[in-house]
Motif scaffolding. Structure first.
Motif, PDB file in Angstrom:
ATOM      1  N   ALA A   1      -4.276   2.507   1.546  1.00 26.05           N
ATOM      2  CA  ALA A   1      -3.208   3.542   1.640  1.00 26.05           C
ATOM      3  C   ALA A   1      -3.420   4.267   2.844  1.00 26.05           C
ATOM      4  O   ALA A   1      -4.609   4.210   3.600  1.00 26.05           O
ATOM      5  CB  ALA A   1      -4.033   4.632   0.545  1.00 26.05           C
TER       6      ALA A   1
ATOM      7  N   TYR B   1       0.829  -1.427  -0.061  1.00 26.87           N
ATOM      8  CA  TYR B   1       0.037   0.010  -0.063  1.00 26.87           C
ATOM      9  C   TYR B   1       0.912   1.254   0.010  1.00 26.87           C
ATOM     10  O   TYR B   1       1.976   1.018   0.165  1.00 26.87           O
ATOM     11  CB  TYR B   1      -1.039   0.088   1.130  1.00 26.87           C
ATOM     12  CG  TYR B   1      -0.251   0.004   2.459  1.00 26.87           C
ATOM     13  CD1 TYR B   1       0.022   1.382   3.234  1.00 26.87           C
ATOM     14  CD2 TYR B   1       0.337  -1.197   3.211  1.00 26.87           C
ATOM     15  CE1 TYR B   1       0.657   1.127   4.472  1.00 26.87           C
ATOM     16  CE2 TYR B   1       0.784  -0.966   4.362  1.00 26.87           C
ATOM     17  CZ  TYR B   1       0.999   0.083   5.069  1.00 26.87           C
ATOM     18  OH  TYR B   1       1.626   0.002   6.161  1.00 26.87           O
ATOM     19  N   THR B   2       0.313   2.376  -0.466  1.00 27.47           N
ATOM     20  CA  THR B   2       1.022   3.656  -0.422  1.00 27.47           C
ATOM     21  C   THR B   2       0.743   4.549   0.806  1.00 27.47           C
ATOM     22  O   THR B   2      -0.292   4.575   1.368  1.00 27.47           O
ATOM     23  CB  THR B   2       0.491   4.369  -1.719  1.00 27.47           C
ATOM     24  OG1 THR B   2       0.471   3.747  -2.936  1.00 27.47           O
ATOM     25  CG2 THR B   2       1.409   5.759  -1.744  1.00 27.47           C
TER      26      THR B   2
ATOM     27  N   LEU C   1      -3.914   5.290  -6.411  1.00 25.63           N
ATOM     28  CA  LEU C   1      -3.017   4.830  -5.414  1.00 25.63           C
ATOM     29  C   LEU C   1      -3.573   5.179  -3.907  1.00 25.63           C
ATOM     30  O   LEU C   1      -3.055   4.453  -2.947  1.00 25.63           O
ATOM     31  CB  LEU C   1      -1.416   5.374  -5.657  1.00 25.63           C
ATOM     32  CG  LEU C   1      -0.713   4.644  -6.766  1.00 25.63           C
ATOM     33  CD1 LEU C   1       0.726   5.307  -7.041  1.00 25.63           C
ATOM     34  CD2 LEU C   1      -0.452   3.192  -6.421  1.00 25.63           C
TER      35      LEU C   1
ATOM     36  N   TYR D   1       1.598   8.347   2.588  1.00 21.26           N
ATOM     37  CA  TYR D   1       1.706   9.697   1.909  1.00 21.26           C
ATOM     38  C   TYR D   1       2.253  10.352   3.318  1.00 21.26           C
ATOM     39  O   TYR D   1       1.750  10.265   4.643  1.00 21.26           O
ATOM     40  CB  TYR D   1       0.402  10.084   1.482  1.00 21.26           C
ATOM     41  CG  TYR D   1       0.162   9.525   0.145  1.00 21.26           C
ATOM     42  CD1 TYR D   1       0.670  10.195  -0.909  1.00 21.26           C
ATOM     43  CD2 TYR D   1      -0.657   8.700   0.173  1.00 21.26           C
ATOM     44  CE1 TYR D   1       0.158   9.696  -2.194  1.00 21.26           C
ATOM     45  CE2 TYR D   1      -1.273   8.103  -1.023  1.00 21.26           C
ATOM     46  CZ  TYR D   1      -0.762   8.730  -2.101  1.00 21.26           C
ATOM     47  OH  TYR D   1      -1.088   8.036  -3.311  1.00 21.26           O
TER      48      TYR D   1
END
Length: 473
Positions: free
Chosen positions: A116, A87-88, A388, A90
């Motif tokens: 995410a 998973y991304t 994403l 941030y």
């Protein structure tokens, strides 16, 4: 230290494994029951080695029974994936390890499709706050959260920014007269407002929700404790926004944040317990227990969750309408978005259930509001539809420290100075909501430039929050 709490690492040092026995032991330890720390550890060691000797013990019997049945419990437990789905993340540098660990566990669920982690993420129950999780035909009550449908609502009035300074006392009185705050707080019978949401048939056909109707009516148009607020501020558009039809300029605006109050909290508690009884997951994942949407229980929760979301929206509608009437102003724009919810959406060509626990929907051209804190700006944003991120963005700045840590370490004098520096009038709130307890909103926004475009900036000026120390958020 004598009274230092016993944690999972202490139990593993005695030979316990990270399973349900550890959970039972930690629950017993919370009561301590007159034992010193060393005495409690000695008891836990003895129960682990000789559980048969404790099946009649009033205190340690639940632990002994779990230990004696741990093998059969393991056979009934739903297996997790051997490794988490990727998973991304941030703004990873600003996210605590506990939140990442929770997300890693969520990504091993057999129902998980994608996930995410937003830049405001921090540790919660089950799914971290700031976690986004797409699942296959299943819904996780703790993946939605306790305050179901918690949301932001923004009204931009046809009044210039100068109106605020010229009418400061009037605006303060309007806030005080038309809002009510705090866990469990609501309105007296003669003060209550009516709304179409209370006509939802679930209030007649669903036993649990029927029992909550009077509470829902009492709390309609009120706000919770914790980080919930209603505030006047200045909305600045640096250029005309064509889709909203708002010209460049600085306007008086009203921003509110709260959720579904006691109705949502009771629904969340009921269905979380039900999910845990039905969906037996390993100890480390038990707060991610889910309900299959093909089942009666799953469908019940889905309907109840949507009602709670509608109710949260109705609360904001009542607040904003009462304050608009008090102002005698017209509206230039009204924007609303919610988090702590689950949506049916398309992801890579298939329908999935997207849980956004403390995350803002940010699909292509979707409008959203991302607040900072009582003394830092918030932002009106337009989503870019980044797959994403599962079409999501942060729901705020995110906590930098726990409430307890904030109360213990932050100085009231520093908060007062900060409020003076920013020209902010604070009505209510405690040190746990001080701006210093939150991440820097500008850093958070910089970490999600691929997710949203900033349309306008909101600067809070008169802020009302709960003043009774309640923690409903």
């Amino acid at each position: 230290m004598e009274n230092k709490r016993i944690n999972g690492n202490d139990l593993m040092a005695l030979g316990y494994k990270e399973n349900h026995a550890m959970g039972v032991a930690l629950k017993i330890n919370k009561k301590r029951l007159g034992f010193s720390r060393d005495e409690m550890l000695a008891n836990f060691k003895n129960v682990l080695e000789n559980p048969e000797s404790y099946v009649a013990d009033k205190i340690f019997r639940p632990l002994a029974e779990v230990l004696l049945n741990i093998d059969s419990m393991a056979r009934e437990t739903i297996a997790l994936k051997e490794s988490p789905v990727s998973y991304t993340v941030y703004g990873e540098a600003q996210i605590e390890e506990g939140a990442k660990k929770q997300m890693d566990i969520a990504m091993t669920l057999p129902i998980t499709v994608a996930g995410a982690l937003m830049p405001d993420a921090h540790q919660g129950y089950g799914l971290p706050i700031g976690g986004v999780l797409a699942t296959q035909n299943a819904i996780i009550p703790y993946g939605v959260g306790v305050d179901i449908g918690c949301r932001m609502a923004l009204s931009v009035f046809d009044l210039p920014a100068s109106y605020l300074e010229a009418n400061h006392d009037k605006l303060k009185e309007i806030l005080m007269s038309n809002t009510r705050f705090g866990a469990g707080k609501g309105y007296l019978k003669q003060e209550r407002m009516d709304h179409a949401v209370l006509d939802n048939p679930l209030f007649k056909t669903h036993a649990l929700i029927r029992s909550l109707k009077d509470k829902a009516w009492t709390q309609l148009g009120s706000s919770g404790g914790g980080n919930h607020f209603v505030e006047f501020g200045i909305m600045e558009f640096t250029e005309k926004d064509e889709s909203l039809g708002v010209e460049r300029g600085r306007y008086l605006a009203l921003l509110s944040h709260s959720g579904s109050r006691g109705l949502g909290a009771t629904i969340a508690d009921h269905y979380t317990k039900l999910a845990k009884a039905i969906c037996r997951l390993p100890y480390q994942a038990q707060n991610l227990a889910y309900l299959d949407l093909h089942t009666e229980e799953g469908q019940e929760y889905w309907l109840a969750m949507n009602l709670a979301g509608d109710y949260a929206s109705a609360c904001h509608e009542v607040i904003h309408e009462k304050i608009k009437r008090g102002l005698g102003a017209g509206l230039l724009a009204k924007i609303e978005n919610h988090h702590n919810f689950a949506w049916k959406e398309q992801f890579e060509g298939e329908e999935v259930i997207v849980h956004r626990k403390g995350a803002t929907p940010a699909g292509k051209d979707t409008m959203g509001i991302i607040p900072g804190s009582m003394a830092t700006p918030g932002f009106l944003v337009r989503g870019k539809g980044e797959e994403l991120a599962i079409n999501s963005a942060s729901h705020g700045a995110g906590r930098l420290m726990s409430r307890t840590q904030a109360i213990k370490t932050l100085a009231d004098s520093d908060l007062k100075q900060m409020l003076r520096d920013h020209g902010i009038t604070l009505l209510g709130a405690g040190m746990d909501e001080a701006p210093m307890a939150y991440k820097d909103i500008h850093t958070v926004m910089a970490a999600q430039v691929d997710l949203v475009d900033v349309v306008a900036t909101f600067s809070p000026k008169i802020v009302r929050m709960a003043d009774d120390g309640s923690r409903e958020d």
